[in-house]
Design a protein around this motif. Structure first.
Motif, PDB file in Angstrom:
ATOM      1  N   VAL A  59       0.841  -1.197   0.000  1.00 48.15           N
ATOM      2  CA  VAL A  59       0.000   0.000   0.000  1.00 48.15           C
ATOM      3  C   VAL A  59       0.879   1.251   0.000  1.00 48.15           C
ATOM      4  O   VAL A  59       0.589   2.230  -0.704  1.00 48.15           O
ATOM      5  CB  VAL A  59      -0.970  -0.008   1.201  1.00 48.15           C
ATOM      6  CG1 VAL A  59      -1.673   1.331   1.359  1.00 48.15           C
ATOM      7  CG2 VAL A  59      -1.988  -1.127   1.045  1.00 48.15           C
ATOM      8  N   MET A  60       1.966   1.234   0.759  1.00 49.58           N
ATOM      9  CA  MET A  60       2.882   2.387   0.780  1.00 49.58           C
ATOM     10  C   MET A  60       3.492   2.611  -0.600  1.00 49.58           C
ATOM     11  O   MET A  60       3.598   3.750  -1.059  1.00 49.58           O
ATOM     12  CB  MET A  60       3.987   2.177   1.819  1.00 49.58           C
ATOM     13  CG  MET A  60       3.519   2.334   3.247  1.00 49.58           C
ATOM     14  SD  MET A  60       2.846   3.978   3.610  1.00 49.58           S
ATOM     15  CE  MET A  60       4.328   4.959   3.537  1.00 49.58           C
ATOM     16  N   GLU A  61       3.885   1.538  -1.282  1.00 52.01           N
ATOM     17  CA  GLU A  61       4.461   1.669  -2.621  1.00 52.01           C
ATOM     18  C   GLU A  61       3.425   2.214  -3.596  1.00 52.01           C
ATOM     19  O   GLU A  61       3.734   3.059  -4.439  1.00 52.01           O
ATOM     20  CB  GLU A  61       5.019   0.337  -3.107  1.00 52.01           C
ATOM     21  CG  GLU A  61       5.710   0.418  -4.448  1.00 52.01           C
ATOM     22  CD  GLU A  61       6.844   1.445  -4.488  1.00 52.01           C
ATOM     23  OE1 GLU A  61       7.030   2.056  -5.570  1.00 52.01           O
ATOM     24  OE2 GLU A  61       7.531   1.633  -3.463  1.00 52.01           O
ATOM     25  N   GLU A  62       2.185   1.741  -3.487  1.00 45.84           N
ATOM     26  CA  GLU A  62       1.110   2.245  -4.345  1.00 45.84           C
ATOM     27  C   GLU A  62       0.906   3.747  -4.099  1.00 45.84           C
ATOM     28  O   GLU A  62       0.736   4.529  -5.042  1.00 45.84           O
ATOM     29  CB  GLU A  62      -0.181   1.484  -4.063  1.00 45.84           C
ATOM     30  CG  GLU A  62      -1.347   1.897  -4.912  1.00 45.84           C
ATOM     31  CD  GLU A  62      -2.616   1.115  -4.581  1.00 45.84           C
ATOM     32  OE1 GLU A  62      -3.689   1.636  -4.920  1.00 45.84           O
ATOM     33  OE2 GLU A  62      -2.523   0.020  -4.012  1.00 45.84           O
ATOM     34  N   ALA A  63       0.952   4.163  -2.845  1.00 46.86           N
ATOM     35  CA  ALA A  63       0.798   5.582  -2.508  1.00 46.86           C
ATOM     36  C   ALA A  63       1.953   6.397  -3.066  1.00 46.86           C
ATOM     37  O   ALA A  63       1.753   7.493  -3.606  1.00 46.86           O
ATOM     38  CB  ALA A  63       0.695   5.749  -0.997  1.00 46.86           C
ATOM     39  N   ARG A  64       3.184   5.869  -2.970  1.00 48.22           N
ATOM     40  CA  ARG A  64       4.345   6.584  -3.516  1.00 48.22           C
ATOM     41  C   ARG A  64       4.213   6.773  -5.027  1.00 48.22           C
ATOM     42  O   ARG A  64       4.504   7.840  -5.563  1.00 48.22           O
ATOM     43  CB  ARG A  64       5.628   5.820  -3.206  1.00 48.22           C
ATOM     44  CG  ARG A  64       6.103   5.976  -1.808  1.00 48.22           C
ATOM     45  CD  ARG A  64       7.483   5.323  -1.607  1.00 48.22           C
ATOM     46  NE  ARG A  64       7.811   5.290  -0.215  1.00 48.22           N
ATOM     47  CZ  ARG A  64       7.627   4.245   0.590  1.00 48.22           C
ATOM     48  NH1 ARG A  64       7.151   3.114   0.114  1.00 48.22           N
ATOM     49  NH2 ARG A  64       7.940   4.311   1.869  1.00 48.22           N
ATOM     50  N   ARG A  65       3.758   5.713  -5.726  1.00 46.43           N
ATOM     51  CA  ARG A  65       3.573   5.804  -7.181  1.00 46.43           C
ATOM     52  C   ARG A  65       2.498   6.832  -7.520  1.00 46.43           C
ATOM     53  O   ARG A  65       2.660   7.625  -8.426  1.00 46.43           O
ATOM     54  CB  ARG A  65       3.241   4.444  -7.765  1.00 46.43           C
ATOM     55  CG  ARG A  65       4.432   3.510  -7.877  1.00 46.43           C
ATOM     56  CD  ARG A  65       4.150   2.302  -8.770  1.00 46.43           C
ATOM     57  NE  ARG A  65       2.940   1.589  -8.382  1.00 46.43           N
ATOM     58  CZ  ARG A  65       2.881   0.588  -7.505  1.00 46.43           C
ATOM     59  NH1 ARG A  65       3.979   0.181  -6.896  1.00 46.43           N
ATOM     60  NH2 ARG A  65       1.753  -0.004  -7.206  1.00 46.43           N
ATOM     61  N   ALA A  66       1.398   6.808  -6.793  1.00 48.43           N
ATOM     62  CA  ALA A  66       0.320   7.763  -7.048  1.00 48.43           C
ATOM     63  C   ALA A  66       0.794   9.187  -6.773  1.00 48.43           C
ATOM     64  O   ALA A  66       0.486  10.108  -7.538  1.00 48.43           O
ATOM     65  CB  ALA A  66      -0.894   7.433  -6.169  1.00 48.43           C
ATOM     66  N   TRP A  67       1.564   9.370  -5.716  1.00 50.61           N
ATOM     67  CA  TRP A  67       2.070  10.707  -5.346  1.00 50.61           C
ATOM     68  C   TRP A  67       2.997  11.251  -6.428  1.00 50.61           C
ATOM     69  O   TRP A  67       2.979  12.427  -6.749  1.00 50.61           O
ATOM     70  CB  TRP A  67       2.794  10.622  -4.002  1.00 50.61           C
ATOM     71  CG  TRP A  67       3.320  11.933  -3.519  1.00 50.61           C
ATOM     72  CD1 TRP A  67       4.594  12.384  -3.612  1.00 50.61           C
ATOM     73  CD2 TRP A  67       2.572  12.965  -2.880  1.00 50.61           C
ATOM     74  NE1 TRP A  67       4.701  13.619  -3.062  1.00 50.61           N
ATOM     75  CE2 TRP A  67       3.477  14.007  -2.595  1.00 50.61           C
ATOM     76  CE3 TRP A  67       1.247  13.090  -2.504  1.00 50.61           C
ATOM     77  CZ2 TRP A  67       3.074  15.181  -1.963  1.00 50.61           C
ATOM     78  CZ3 TRP A  67       0.851  14.258  -1.868  1.00 50.61           C
ATOM     79  CH2 TRP A  67       1.750  15.280  -1.612  1.00 50.61           C
ATOM     80  N   SER A  68       3.816  10.368  -7.012  1.00 50.58           N
ATOM     81  CA  SER A  68       4.788  10.814  -8.025  1.00 50.58           C
ATOM     82  C   SER A  68       4.192  10.802  -9.438  1.00 50.58           C
ATOM     83  O   SER A  68       4.885  11.146 -10.392  1.00 50.58           O
ATOM     84  CB  SER A  68       6.048   9.952  -7.962  1.00 50.58           C
ATOM     85  OG  SER A  68       5.750   8.619  -8.324  1.00 50.58           O
ATOM     86  N   GLY A  69       2.936  10.392  -9.560  1.00 51.19           N
ATOM     87  CA  GLY A  69       2.282  10.427 -10.866  1.00 51.19           C
ATOM     88  C   GLY A  69       2.608   9.253 -11.761  1.00 51.19           C
ATOM     89  O   GLY A  69       2.423   9.318 -12.970  1.00 51.19           O
TER      90      GLY A  69
END
Length: 70
Positions: A59-69
């Motif tokens: 979930v943290m990795e998914e959030a990082r990807r979403a944050w960075s576009g």
């Protein structure tokens, strides 16, 4: 609202060199707003982890990807 705050001289000088004397208050206002947003986000995460448990690495990795576009 007018407030008096104390900043390190080097920090105040760097801010003013980038914003000019008239942009200083606006910069500090934006920085305070950003800092509060980070604190609120941290409170949300802490509350979530207290109620549900730790956030998984996936979930943290998914959030990082979403944050960075990504």
């Amino acid at each position: 609202m007018k407030k008096s705050v104390t900043l390190r001289r080097s920090l105040a000088e760097e801010i003013e060199s980038r914003t000019g004397p008239r942009g200083f208050s606006h910069f500090v206002d934006q920085a305070a707003e950003y800092g509060l947003a980070l604190l609120k986000a941290e409170e949300i995460v802490i509350d979530h982890e207290r109620r549900v448990g730790p956030i998984s690495d996936e979930v943290m990795e998914e959030a990082r990807r979403a944050w960075s576009g990504e």
